[in-house]
Scaffold this active site. Structure first.
Site, PDB file in Angstrom:
ATOM      1  N   THR A 230      48.497  73.212-106.556  1.00  0.00           N
ATOM      2  CA  THR A 230      48.840  74.078-105.434  1.00  0.00           C
ATOM      3  C   THR A 230      48.943  73.295-104.137  1.00  0.00           C
ATOM      4  OG1 THR A 230      46.589  74.673-104.723  1.00  0.00           O
ATOM      5  CG2 THR A 230      47.534  75.910-106.575  1.00  0.00           C
TER       6      THR A 230
ATOM      7  N   THR B 215      44.643  57.661 -98.509  1.00  0.00           N
ATOM      8  CA  THR B 215      45.240  58.982 -98.680  1.00  0.00           C
ATOM      9  C   THR B 215      45.935  59.345 -97.368  1.00  0.00           C
ATOM     10  OG1 THR B 215      43.321  60.190 -97.828  1.00  0.00           O
ATOM     11  CG2 THR B 215      43.301  59.602-100.172  1.00  0.00           C
TER      12      THR B 215
ATOM     13  N   SER C  40      34.168  66.339-100.987  1.00  0.00           N
ATOM     14  CA  SER C  40      33.460  66.207 -99.727  1.00  0.00           C
ATOM     15  C   SER C  40      33.850  64.866 -99.108  1.00  0.00           C
ATOM     16  CB  SER C  40      31.943  66.312 -99.966  1.00  0.00           C
ATOM     17  OG  SER C  40      31.233  66.188 -98.756  1.00  0.00           O
TER      18      SER C  40
ATOM     19  N   ASP D 200      47.768  78.746 -99.677  1.00  0.00           N
ATOM     20  CA  ASP D 200      47.072  78.398 -98.441  1.00  0.00           C
ATOM     21  C   ASP D 200      45.615  78.774 -98.647  1.00  0.00           C
ATOM     22  OD1 ASP D 200      45.910  78.291 -95.913  1.00  0.00           O
ATOM     23  OD2 ASP D 200      47.632  79.174 -94.893  1.00  0.00           O
TER      24      ASP D 200
ATOM     25  N   LYS E 245      31.513  69.471 -94.074  1.00  0.00           N
ATOM     26  CA  LYS E 245      31.181  68.816 -95.341  1.00  0.00           C
ATOM     27  C   LYS E 245      29.694  68.971 -95.666  1.00  0.00           C
ATOM     28  CE  LYS E 245      35.357  67.437 -96.253  1.00  0.00           C
ATOM     29  NZ  LYS E 245      36.116  68.084 -97.349  1.00  0.00           N
TER      30      LYS E 245
ATOM     31  N   TYR F  84      33.948  67.728 -88.425  1.00  0.00           N
ATOM     32  CA  TYR F  84      34.327  67.373 -89.792  1.00  0.00           C
ATOM     33  C   TYR F  84      33.091  67.285 -90.683  1.00  0.00           C
ATOM     34  CZ  TYR F  84      36.308  64.763 -93.710  1.00  0.00           C
ATOM     35  OH  TYR F  84      36.696  64.358 -94.962  1.00  0.00           O
TER      36      TYR F  84
END
Length: 275
Positions: free
Chosen positions: A32, A183, A134, A56, A152, A148
């Site tokens: 997805t 990434t 995480s 979403d 996490k 951020y």
């Protein structure tokens, strides 16, 4: 028997690498993304194993409908991978309520909704695995990553309790704590308006994020292989830090916590009622 995976944020980074690794293992992946057309090449290469769906993770109704649809058509979801996410840079004081709530929607409330949606099916079958992406920032934090890491930390705390709750049903929970991997995370960063007061502390973090995209040492494909290995193990760990930087940072942080507790142990233990 092949497994059925549901992977969020599958169009890039860890999500894409996990999708590729699962397919290589002979499994089926419902991949997805907000824009499923970005998965066209993977679907074309593996039309019998990969299905791309729009999702979403901040859309609770969409999550419920997607999980219901996947279970109806495939019969089950064996592995849920909550991977969708982004980064945010800003000092605690700089970060607005809207910025903080938006990040919690993606990293905490979205995964929570997905977990609640898949658990009844996993409990009924008494098997399954939930992978929570995480970060080493879910164990420690530093200037610029208050929001951020806050998301996490929350995800990890919820997942640790979840692991205890679903273990009797044969369901595994794996919290993945990557360090710096190549990434698209640093390419998908929101940032708070800057205050001069934090130029020295948060400024260094802003520069690191701005210059670090594309040079990270971690290989997402190797991370995906490690995740599959952990899931296949008889004793799957609760937490899996990935990369030299993550392992070193988490171990150093835990050593620091232990040392601080030891230094203050006399004071902290002397807090009970006198006999």
């Amino acid at each position: 028997m092949s497994k059925v995976w549901l992977v969020t944020g599958a169009n890039s980074g860890f999500g894409r690498s996990i999708t590729e690794a699962a397919v290589a293992a002979g499994d089926v992946v419902v991949a997805t993304a907000r824009r499923p057309d970005t998965l066209g090449d993977l679907v074309a290469a593996h039309p019998d194993q990969i299905e791309a769906l729009a999702l979403d993770v901040t859309d609770a109704a969409g999550i419920e409908a997607t999980v219901r649809d996947v279970v109806e058509r495939h019969g089950r979801i064996d592995v849920l991978v909550n991977n969708a996410g982004r980064s945010h840079v800003g000092a605690f004081e700089e970060t607005t309520d809207t910025e903080l709530r938006d990040l919690f929607d993606v990293h905490v409330f979205g995964p929570a909704t997905l977990v609640r949606a898949v658990l009844p099916h996993m409990r009924e079958r008494r098997s399954g695995a939930i992978v929570q992406l995480s970060s080493m920032g879910g164990q420690l934090s530093f200037a610029g990553f208050a929001a951020y890491s806050g998301t996490k930390f929350a995800l990890e705390g919820m997942s640790e309790a979840l692991a205890d709750e679903v273990r009797p049903y044969g369901i595994k929970v794996l919290i993945v704590e990557p360090g710096s991997f190549r990434t698209g995370l640093f390419g998908n960063v929101s940032a708070s308006a800057e205050l001069d007061a934090y130029a020295e502390t948060v400024g260094a973090t802003r520069r690191m994020v701005a210059s670090g995209d594309g040079t990270q040492p971690g290989d997402p494909a190797k991370a995906a292989a490690a995740i599959l290995t952990a899931l296949d193990a008889e004793q799957t760990p609760l937490r899996l830090p990935l990369g030299d930087d993550a392992v070193d940072a988490v171990v150093s942080h835990l050593d620091g916590v232990r040392a601080e507790i030891a230094a203050w142990e006399k004071v902290t233990r002397a807090t009970t009622f006198d006999a």
